[in-house]
Scaffold this motif. Sequence first.
Motif, PDB file in Angstrom:
ATOM      1  N   VAL A 162     -69.932 -73.694  39.651  1.00 37.17           N
ATOM      2  CA  VAL A 162     -69.636 -74.947  38.969  1.00 37.17           C
ATOM      3  C   VAL A 162     -69.337 -74.635  37.505  1.00 37.17           C
ATOM      4  CG1 VAL A 162     -70.495 -77.219  38.306  1.00 37.17           C
ATOM      5  CG2 VAL A 162     -71.100 -76.260  40.547  1.00 37.17           C
ATOM      6  N   GLU A 163     -68.126 -74.920  37.081  1.00 36.91           N
ATOM      7  CA  GLU A 163     -67.666 -74.535  35.745  1.00 36.91           C
ATOM      8  C   GLU A 163     -67.970 -75.625  34.714  1.00 36.91           C
ATOM      9  OE1 GLU A 163     -63.691 -72.805  35.769  1.00 36.91           O
ATOM     10  OE2 GLU A 163     -63.925 -72.425  37.926  1.00 36.91           O
ATOM     11  N   THR A 164     -69.272 -75.856  34.508  1.00 32.50           N
ATOM     12  CA  THR A 164     -69.723 -76.787  33.483  1.00 32.50           C
ATOM     13  C   THR A 164     -70.896 -76.142  32.755  1.00 32.50           C
ATOM     14  OG1 THR A 164     -71.440 -77.926  34.765  1.00 32.50           O
ATOM     15  CG2 THR A 164     -69.170 -78.717  35.013  1.00 32.50           C
ATOM     16  N   LEU A 165     -71.339 -76.794  31.685  1.00 30.59           N
ATOM     17  CA  LEU A 165     -72.488 -76.313  30.919  1.00 30.59           C
ATOM     18  C   LEU A 165     -73.782 -77.019  31.315  1.00 30.59           C
ATOM     19  CD1 LEU A 165     -70.869 -76.060  27.365  1.00 30.59           C
ATOM     20  CD2 LEU A 165     -71.159 -74.252  29.082  1.00 30.59           C
ATOM     21  N   THR A 166     -73.736 -77.783  32.366  1.00 29.68           N
ATOM     22  CA  THR A 166     -74.909 -78.529  32.811  1.00 29.68           C
ATOM     23  C   THR A 166     -76.006 -77.596  33.302  1.00 29.68           C
ATOM     24  OG1 THR A 166     -73.512 -80.387  33.472  1.00 29.68           O
ATOM     25  CG2 THR A 166     -75.742 -80.321  34.370  1.00 29.68           C
ATOM     26  N   MET A 167     -77.197 -77.765  32.745  1.00 31.01           N
ATOM     27  CA  MET A 167     -78.347 -76.976  33.160  1.00 31.01           C
ATOM     28  C   MET A 167     -79.073 -77.705  34.291  1.00 31.01           C
ATOM     29  SD  MET A 167     -79.901 -75.808  29.454  1.00 31.01           S
ATOM     30  CE  MET A 167     -81.168 -74.749  30.200  1.00 31.01           C
ATOM     31  N   GLY A 168     -79.126 -77.094  35.459  1.00 35.41           N
ATOM     32  CA  GLY A 168     -79.852 -77.696  36.563  1.00 35.41           C
ATOM     33  C   GLY A 168     -81.349 -77.696  36.319  1.00 35.41           C
ATOM     34  N   THR A 169     -81.847 -76.609  35.738  1.00 37.00           N
ATOM     35  CA  THR A 169     -83.262 -76.467  35.406  1.00 37.00           C
ATOM     36  C   THR A 169     -83.380 -76.111  33.936  1.00 37.00           C
ATOM     37  OG1 THR A 169     -83.809 -75.686  37.643  1.00 37.00           O
ATOM     38  CG2 THR A 169     -85.406 -75.219  35.888  1.00 37.00           C
ATOM     39  N   HIS A 170     -84.060 -76.918  33.178  1.00 39.78           N
ATOM     40  CA  HIS A 170     -84.279 -76.610  31.766  1.00 39.78           C
ATOM     41  C   HIS A 170     -85.358 -75.535  31.649  1.00 39.78           C
ATOM     42  CE1 HIS A 170     -82.814 -80.925  30.612  1.00 39.78           C
ATOM     43  NE2 HIS A 170     -81.831 -80.130  30.991  1.00 39.78           N
ATOM     44  N   PHE A 171     -85.214 -74.691  30.641  1.00 39.59           N
ATOM     45  CA  PHE A 171     -86.220 -73.654  30.415  1.00 39.59           C
ATOM     46  C   PHE A 171     -86.172 -73.224  28.958  1.00 39.59           C
ATOM     47  CE2 PHE A 171     -82.355 -71.336  31.459  1.00 39.59           C
ATOM     48  CZ  PHE A 171     -82.396 -70.175  30.688  1.00 39.59           C
ATOM     49  N   GLY A 172     -87.273 -72.610  28.517  1.00 38.75           N
ATOM     50  CA  GLY A 172     -87.324 -72.056  27.169  1.00 38.75           C
ATOM     51  C   GLY A 172     -87.208 -73.058  26.041  1.00 38.75           C
ATOM     52  N   GLY A 173     -87.342 -74.348  26.344  1.00 41.07           N
ATOM     53  CA  GLY A 173     -87.176 -75.368  25.320  1.00 41.07           C
ATOM     54  C   GLY A 173     -85.758 -75.873  25.189  1.00 41.07           C
ATOM     55  N   TRP A 174     -84.810 -75.255  25.915  1.00 43.53           N
ATOM     56  CA  TRP A 174     -83.414 -75.686  25.843  1.00 43.53           C
ATOM     57  C   TRP A 174     -83.149 -76.846  26.795  1.00 43.53           C
ATOM     58  CZ3 TRP A 174     -84.080 -70.171  26.097  1.00 43.53           C
ATOM     59  CH2 TRP A 174     -83.700 -69.477  24.933  1.00 43.53           C
ATOM     60  N   THR A 175     -82.385 -77.795  26.349  1.00 39.15           N
ATOM     61  CA  THR A 175     -81.886 -78.862  27.217  1.00 39.15           C
ATOM     62  C   THR A 175     -80.365 -78.822  27.306  1.00 39.15           C
ATOM     63  OG1 THR A 175     -81.880 -80.419  25.353  1.00 39.15           O
ATOM     64  CG2 THR A 175     -83.855 -80.371  26.758  1.00 39.15           C
ATOM     65  N   THR A 176     -79.761 -78.022  26.422  1.00 39.99           N
ATOM     66  CA  THR A 176     -78.309 -77.820  26.447  1.00 39.99           C
ATOM     67  C   THR A 176     -78.022 -76.336  26.240  1.00 39.99           C
ATOM     68  OG1 THR A 176     -78.076 -78.208  24.061  1.00 39.99           O
ATOM     69  CG2 THR A 176     -77.814 -80.113  25.530  1.00 39.99           C
ATOM     70  N   ALA A 177     -76.849 -75.918  26.663  1.00 42.63           N
ATOM     71  CA  ALA A 177     -76.438 -74.518  26.537  1.00 42.63           C
ATOM     72  C   ALA A 177     -75.009 -74.450  26.030  1.00 42.63           C
ATOM     73  CB  ALA A 177     -76.540 -73.807  27.888  1.00 42.63           C
ATOM     74  N   VAL A 178     -74.656 -73.301  25.451  1.00 41.97           N
ATOM     75  CA  VAL A 178     -73.277 -73.104  24.995  1.00 41.97           C
ATOM     76  C   VAL A 178     -72.471 -72.287  25.994  1.00 41.97           C
ATOM     77  CG1 VAL A 178     -73.968 -73.252  22.581  1.00 41.97           C
ATOM     78  CG2 VAL A 178     -73.781 -71.012  23.663  1.00 41.97           C
ATOM     79  N   GLY A 179     -73.153 -71.644  26.964  1.00 41.07           N
ATOM     80  CA  GLY A 179     -72.458 -70.839  27.944  1.00 41.07           C
ATOM     81  C   GLY A 179     -73.129 -70.903  29.299  1.00 41.07           C
ATOM     82  N   HIS A 180     -72.339 -70.814  30.358  1.00 44.33           N
ATOM     83  CA  HIS A 180     -72.846 -70.817  31.734  1.00 44.33           C
ATOM     84  C   HIS A 180     -72.100 -69.763  32.544  1.00 44.33           C
ATOM     85  CE1 HIS A 180     -72.885 -73.011  35.903  1.00 44.33           C
ATOM     86  NE2 HIS A 180     -73.725 -71.984  35.881  1.00 44.33           N
ATOM     87  N   GLN A 181     -72.832 -68.763  32.989  1.00 43.92           N
ATOM     88  CA  GLN A 181     -72.285 -67.751  33.898  1.00 43.92           C
ATOM     89  C   GLN A 181     -72.428 -68.309  35.315  1.00 43.92           C
ATOM     90  OE1 GLN A 181     -74.462 -63.961  34.842  1.00 43.92           O
ATOM     91  NE2 GLN A 181     -72.893 -63.072  33.518  1.00 43.92           N
ATOM     92  N   TYR A 182     -71.286 -68.615  35.937  1.00 42.57           N
ATOM     93  CA  TYR A 182     -71.333 -69.385  37.172  1.00 42.57           C
ATOM     94  C   TYR A 182     -71.075 -68.555  38.437  1.00 42.57           C
ATOM     95  CZ  TYR A 182     -66.240 -69.515  36.466  1.00 42.57           C
ATOM     96  OH  TYR A 182     -64.928 -69.178  36.259  1.00 42.57           O
ATOM     97  N   THR A 183     -70.607 -67.308  38.283  1.00 45.55           N
ATOM     98  CA  THR A 183     -70.424 -66.445  39.451  1.00 45.55           C
ATOM     99  C   THR A 183     -70.375 -64.982  39.034  1.00 45.55           C
ATOM    100  OG1 THR A 183     -69.059 -65.992  41.427  1.00 45.55           O
ATOM    101  CG2 THR A 183     -67.891 -66.555  39.407  1.00 45.55           C
ATOM    102  N   ASP A 184     -70.775 -64.122  39.968  1.00 46.55           N
ATOM    103  CA  ASP A 184     -70.646 -62.676  39.747  1.00 46.55           C
ATOM    104  C   ASP A 184     -69.543 -62.094  40.619  1.00 46.55           C
ATOM    105  OD1 ASP A 184     -71.893 -62.941  42.191  1.00 46.55           O
ATOM    106  OD2 ASP A 184     -73.479 -61.481  41.779  1.00 46.55           O
ATOM    107  N   VAL A 185     -68.649 -62.953  41.083  1.00 46.87           N
ATOM    108  CA  VAL A 185     -67.542 -62.535  41.944  1.00 46.87           C
ATOM    109  C   VAL A 185     -66.228 -62.736  41.197  1.00 46.87           C
ATOM    110  CG1 VAL A 185     -66.306 -62.953  44.105  1.00 46.87           C
ATOM    111  CG2 VAL A 185     -68.805 -63.141  44.032  1.00 46.87           C
ATOM    112  N   SER A 186     -65.413 -61.685  41.152  1.00 43.05           N
ATOM    113  CA  SER A 186     -64.084 -61.783  40.541  1.00 43.05           C
ATOM    114  C   SER A 186     -63.111 -60.951  41.345  1.00 43.05           C
ATOM    115  CB  SER A 186     -64.105 -61.299  39.087  1.00 43.05           C
ATOM    116  OG  SER A 186     -64.361 -59.906  39.031  1.00 43.05           O
TER     117      SER A 186
END
Length: 225
Positions: free
Chosen positions: A189-213
Motif C-alpha cells: 500500500v503506497e501511502t504513509l498511513t501507519m497501521g500500528t503506531h509505535f515509538g510515540g509516532w502517529t505520522t511518518a515521512v516514509g513507508h517501505q511497502y515491499t521488498d520485491v522489485s
Amino acid sequence: MLHSLLLLPAFVLQAYALVSAVDSSQLVSESTYVKARGEGFTKAIIRGYEEACGVGGEVDPNFVGSYNNARAAGYTDIDTYWFPCNGSGNNCKSYATQLAELSATFSAHSMKIGTIWIDLEKDAAVCNNWNYGAAGNLAQAKSLIAAMKATGFNFGIYSTPGEWSTLFGSTSVVLDSAAPLWFATFNNVETLTMGTHFGGWTTAVGHQYTDVSASGLFDLSVFAS
C-alpha cells in the motif's frame, strides 16, 4: 481545474505529494538505477554503514559504487542508512567512531547526502545485536541518538512496530519521536498511513511497502515530498 483540485479530500491530495524511492544494500549498476528512475522512482537510499560485527562495523563496500552509479543515472535525492554495530558479544567501534567513518567517506568522495536513516532492527542470526535487554537496549539507543545528534547531520529513524517491541519491550516506548520516521510494513500500500503506531509516532515521512522489485535489488518506499 484549480477549483476542482481544491475540492479534493485531504487523503487524495496526499497522493500528489508522495515521492517513490528505492533502497538497497547491494551494489546497484547505473543501468539499473536508470531503469528505476524511468519507472518513477526519483529517490535513492543506499546502505552506507553495516554492522560487520567481525570488524566492529564498517562503511559498506558497495556504498560509494552504488552512490556514483545513482548520480550518473540522474539521481540527486539520495539518502543513506546506518546499520550500527552493537551487541554485548561484539567488539564494536563506538557509535561516534562509526559515524566518523561514514562522515569521512562523504567527504572523501564529495557525496551529497540528504538524511542518514538509523536502522533499528534485530539481527539474531549473525551478530546477535541489541542483546542488552529492553532497558539496556533503550540506553544503547539513546547513546546512539546522542552520537548522531553530535554530528550535525540530518537524521531519521527506520524501524517497524515488531522490531520496536523486540528491541524495547513495547511499541509504547519512546526514543525520539521528534525525529522523522521511515517505517516498514510490507502491505503493498503506497501511502504513509501507519497501521500500528509505535515509538510515540502517529505520522511518518516514509513507508517501505515491499521488498520485491523487478531487479531483485531494491526495497520500495514512498516518502512525503
